[in-house]
Design a protein around this motif. Structure first.
Motif, short mmCIF file in Angstrom:
data_model
loop_
_atom_site.label_atom_id
_atom_site.label_comp_id
_atom_site.label_asym_id
_atom_site.label_seq_id
_atom_site.Cartn_x
_atom_site.Cartn_y
_atom_site.Cartn_z
N GLU A 14 -2.06 1.24 -16.11
CA GLU A 14 -0.73 1.77 -15.80
C GLU A 14 -0.82 2.80 -14.68
OE1 GLU A 14 2.04 0.73 -16.98
OE2 GLU A 14 1.35 -0.55 -18.62
N GLY A 15 0.04 2.66 -13.70
CA GLY A 15 0.08 3.60 -12.59
C GLY A 15 -0.90 3.26 -11.48
N LEU A 16 -1.79 2.30 -11.71
CA LEU A 16 -2.77 1.91 -10.70
C LEU A 16 -2.55 0.47 -10.26
CD1 LEU A 16 -5.27 2.73 -9.08
CD2 LEU A 16 -6.68 1.92 -10.99
N GLY A 17 -2.68 -0.48 -11.17
CA GLY A 17 -2.45 -1.87 -10.82
C GLY A 17 -3.15 -2.82 -11.76
N VAL A 18 -3.17 -4.10 -11.36
CA VAL A 18 -3.75 -5.16 -12.18
C VAL A 18 -4.95 -5.77 -11.47
CG1 VAL A 18 -3.34 -7.38 -13.30
CG2 VAL A 18 -1.50 -5.68 -13.18
N LEU B 39 -18.05 -16.31 -9.77
CA LEU B 39 -17.00 -15.33 -9.52
C LEU B 39 -16.97 -15.07 -8.02
CD1 LEU B 39 -14.94 -13.32 -10.85
CD2 LEU B 39 -16.72 -11.60 -10.62
N ARG B 40 -15.85 -15.35 -7.38
CA ARG B 40 -15.75 -15.22 -5.92
C ARG B 40 -15.23 -13.86 -5.49
NH1 ARG B 40 -11.27 -18.91 -3.53
NH2 ARG B 40 -10.07 -17.28 -4.57
N ASP B 41 -14.26 -13.35 -6.26
CA ASP B 41 -13.63 -12.10 -5.85
C ASP B 41 -12.88 -11.51 -7.03
OD1 ASP B 41 -12.83 -10.05 -4.23
OD2 ASP B 41 -11.73 -11.27 -2.79
N ILE B 42 -12.38 -10.31 -6.85
CA ILE B 42 -11.49 -9.68 -7.82
C ILE B 42 -10.22 -9.30 -7.09
CG2 ILE B 42 -11.12 -7.71 -9.36
CD1 ILE B 42 -14.17 -7.69 -9.80
N ASN B 43 -9.12 -9.89 -7.49
CA ASN B 43 -7.84 -9.62 -6.86
C ASN B 43 -7.21 -8.38 -7.48
OD1 ASN B 43 -8.07 -11.97 -5.27
ND2 ASN B 43 -7.24 -13.21 -6.94
N PHE B 44 -6.55 -7.61 -6.65
CA PHE B 44 -5.89 -6.39 -7.12
C PHE B 44 -4.43 -6.39 -6.68
CE2 PHE B 44 -4.56 -1.95 -6.27
CZ PHE B 44 -4.61 -1.48 -7.57
N ARG B 45 -3.54 -6.19 -7.63
CA ARG B 45 -2.11 -6.06 -7.34
C ARG B 45 -1.67 -4.66 -7.71
NH1 ARG B 45 -0.23 -9.50 -10.53
NH2 ARG B 45 0.93 -8.23 -12.02
N VAL B 46 -1.26 -3.91 -6.72
CA VAL B 46 -0.95 -2.49 -6.92
C VAL B 46 0.26 -2.31 -7.82
CG1 VAL B 46 0.52 -2.35 -4.87
CG2 VAL B 46 -0.62 -0.29 -5.72
N ASP B 47 0.23 -1.30 -8.67
CA ASP B 47 1.36 -0.92 -9.50
C ASP B 47 2.43 -0.27 -8.62
OD1 ASP B 47 3.06 0.71 -11.32
OD2 ASP B 47 1.64 0.05 -12.85
N LYS B 48 3.67 -0.60 -8.84
CA LYS B 48 4.75 -0.04 -8.03
C LYS B 48 4.79 1.49 -8.12
CE LYS B 48 7.83 -4.04 -7.94
NZ LYS B 48 9.19 -4.56 -8.29
N GLU B 49 4.37 2.03 -9.26
CA GLU B 49 4.36 3.48 -9.42
C GLU B 49 3.41 4.13 -8.40
OE1 GLU B 49 3.14 6.82 -12.79
OE2 GLU B 49 3.73 4.79 -13.42
N LEU B 50 2.24 3.51 -8.17
CA LEU B 50 1.30 4.03 -7.19
C LEU B 50 1.86 3.88 -5.78
CD1 LEU B 50 -1.46 5.18 -6.41
CD2 LEU B 50 -2.37 2.85 -6.50
N LEU B 51 2.51 2.76 -5.53
CA LEU B 51 3.14 2.53 -4.22
C LEU B 51 4.20 3.59 -3.93
CD1 LEU B 51 3.46 0.70 -1.73
CD2 LEU B 51 5.10 -0.64 -3.04
N TYR B 52 5.06 3.85 -4.92
CA TYR B 52 6.13 4.84 -4.73
C TYR B 52 5.55 6.25 -4.59
CZ TYR B 52 9.23 1.07 -6.27
OH TYR B 52 9.90 -0.12 -6.39
N GLU B 53 4.50 6.54 -5.37
CA GLU B 53 3.87 7.87 -5.30
C GLU B 53 3.26 8.09 -3.91
OE1 GLU B 53 2.36 11.59 -6.84
OE2 GLU B 53 3.86 10.18 -7.59
N THR B 54 2.59 7.07 -3.39
CA THR B 54 1.99 7.18 -2.06
C THR B 54 3.07 7.33 -0.99
OG1 THR B 54 0.14 5.79 -2.78
CG2 THR B 54 0.42 6.08 -0.42
N ALA B 55 4.11 6.51 -1.09
CA ALA B 55 5.20 6.56 -0.11
C ALA B 55 5.89 7.92 -0.13
CB ALA B 55 6.21 5.45 -0.38
N GLY B 56 6.01 8.51 -1.31
CA GLY B 56 6.68 9.80 -1.43
C GLY B 56 5.93 10.93 -0.74
#
Length: 212
Positions: free
Chosen positions: A74-78, A108-125
């Protein structure tokens, strides 16, 4: 304050016109040691506590993904594991009688990361942008000779009192490690006119007094 420049797309649009898009300039990378130091200063946790906890979380994320789970923080991503074929292994065609890939052919080729919108909004702020005065080069810039870089740094400090490594990067086009090493070398030479204050991530460069 972050800076951006306008990057040209590799391919033009349908009308053959250039297309530019904004790209943030990055002048280095902050590591866990830096993050732990900042968090420790603002909380009751020690740097060792923070680094140990991050390591434990990282290991548990890896273990969970190895068992076939995605992990949401939570707050970071998946975090989601992604598979691929090992080198020199052909893909399955799906046709009847065609070779099939077994587990030994898959990794295992890679690990995909999808950012949490909360982190995106916090960074943008927290993000305030200005257009970069100097376009950053991907490699250490050769547009200025060392003596020219030194003079540019001294002129900057005359106007602004002190200078950080990041600001020296912007002035010269050097990458962070190269810029830090060069400033350290200048400061070690009394006749360079450059000195420093502070240490570690808090080190700032200043003009050396004329009688020093």
């Amino acid at each position: 304050m972050a800076e951006y420049d306008m990057q040209e797309l590799t391919l033009p649009n349908e009308d053959g016109k250039r297309i530019l898009y904004p790209r943030m300039q990055l002048y280095g990378q902050k590591d866990l040691e830096y993050i732990a130091d900042k968090v420790s200063y603002a909380t009751s946790f020690t740097r060792g506590d923070i680094k140990g906890l991050v390591q434990a979380i990282t290991e548990e994320i890896a273990h969970s993904m190895s068992e076939g789970y995605s992990v949401k923080i939570e707050g970071l991503g998946v975090f989601t594991p992604s598979l691929g074929l090992r080198k020199d292994k052909e893909r399955e065609s799906g046709e009847e009688g065609a070779p099939r890939r077994n587990a030994a052919s898959i990794c295992l080729r890679d690990i995909n990361f999808r950012v949490d919108k909360e982190l995106l909004y916090e960074t943008a702020g927290h993000c305030t942008l200005q257009r970069a005065q100097y376009k950053k080069c991907r490699r250490s810039s050769q547009m200025f000779a060392p003596e020219e870089r030194l003079e540019r740094a001294k002129e900057f400090m005359k106007k602004n009192t002190f200078m950080s490594v990041a600001e020296y990067c912007r002035l010269t086009g050097l990458l962070k490690t190269t810029a830090a090493n060069e400033l350290k070398a200048w400061a070690a030479q009394p006749d360079s006119g450059i000195n420093y204050r502070g240490r570690g991530t808090h080190k700032l460069y200043v003009l050396r007094p004329a009688n020093a």
